[in-house]
Design a protein around this motif. Structure first.
Motif, PDB file in Angstrom:
ATOM      1  N   THR A   4      11.314 -24.353  24.390  1.00 44.94           N
ATOM      2  CA  THR A   4      12.671 -24.697  23.991  1.00 44.94           C
ATOM      3  C   THR A   4      12.752 -26.229  23.267  1.00 44.94           C
ATOM      4  N   ASN A   5      12.080 -27.205  23.859  1.00 42.89           N
ATOM      5  CA  ASN A   5      12.036 -28.484  23.197  1.00 42.89           C
ATOM      6  C   ASN A   5      11.482 -28.362  21.926  1.00 42.89           C
ATOM      7  N   LYS A   6      10.439 -27.879  21.689  1.00 39.48           N
ATOM      8  CA  LYS A   6       9.640 -27.789  20.190  1.00 39.48           C
ATOM      9  C   LYS A   6      10.545 -26.970  19.408  1.00 39.48           C
ATOM     10  N   VAL A   7      11.210 -25.860  20.040  1.00 33.46           N
ATOM     11  CA  VAL A   7      12.229 -25.445  18.672  1.00 33.46           C
ATOM     12  C   VAL A   7      13.305 -26.356  18.544  1.00 33.46           C
ATOM     13  N   LEU A   8      14.152 -26.922  19.311  1.00 29.17           N
ATOM     14  CA  LEU A   8      15.007 -27.718  19.165  1.00 29.17           C
ATOM     15  C   LEU A   8      14.530 -29.173  18.193  1.00 29.17           C
ATOM     16  N   LEU A   9      13.333 -29.530  18.390  1.00 29.62           N
ATOM     17  CA  LEU A   9      12.899 -30.598  17.632  1.00 29.62           C
ATOM     18  C   LEU A   9      12.371 -29.986  16.154  1.00 29.62           C
ATOM     19  N   ALA A  10      11.907 -28.794  16.081  1.00 29.34           N
ATOM     20  CA  ALA A  10      11.476 -28.227  14.805  1.00 29.34           C
ATOM     21  C   ALA A  10      12.565 -28.083  13.941  1.00 29.34           C
ATOM     22  N   LEU A  11      13.813 -27.390  14.429  1.00 28.83           N
ATOM     23  CA  LEU A  11      14.885 -26.879  13.664  1.00 28.83           C
ATOM     24  C   LEU A  11      15.285 -27.852  12.777  1.00 28.83           C
ATOM     25  N   PRO A  12      15.599 -29.180  13.195  1.00 29.27           N
ATOM     26  CA  PRO A  12      16.443 -30.036  12.233  1.00 29.27           C
ATOM     27  C   PRO A  12      15.416 -30.554  11.120  1.00 29.27           C
ATOM     28  N   LEU A  13      14.002 -30.627  11.679  1.00 27.35           N
ATOM     29  CA  LEU A  13      13.295 -30.925  10.714  1.00 27.35           C
ATOM     30  C   LEU A  13      12.830 -30.148   9.591  1.00 27.35           C
ATOM     31  N   VAL A  14      12.894 -28.636   9.995  1.00 29.81           N
ATOM     32  CA  VAL A  14      12.970 -27.486   8.887  1.00 29.81           C
ATOM     33  C   VAL A  14      14.100 -27.751   7.864  1.00 29.81           C
ATOM     34  N   ALA A  15      15.215 -27.949   8.460  1.00 27.80           N
ATOM     35  CA  ALA A  15      16.557 -27.957   7.856  1.00 27.80           C
ATOM     36  C   ALA A  15      16.390 -29.210   6.876  1.00 27.80           C
TER      37      ALA A  15
END
Length: 57
Positions: A4-15
């Protein structure tokens, strides 16, 4: 780090990455589009192998 932390970190980077590509109009470049497709296929294959032996719920 939990998934979950990985996804929460990756989403803003992808955006941010998508916004930068749109700002510099790189979505019209065939090289960039091809690179995105190649990365998508590579990640999909990696995840398929990674989760192949996991039991289904």
């Amino acid at each position: 780090m939990t998934p979950t932390n990985k996804v929460l970190l990756a989403l803003p980077l992808v955006a941010l990455f998508v916004l930068l590509l749109a700002y510099y109009r790189l979505f019209t470049s065939p090289v960039v589009v091809g690179l995105i497709i190649i990365l998508y296929v590579a990640v999909s294959l990696r995840n398929r192998r990674k989760f192949k032996n996991k039991p289904q719920n």
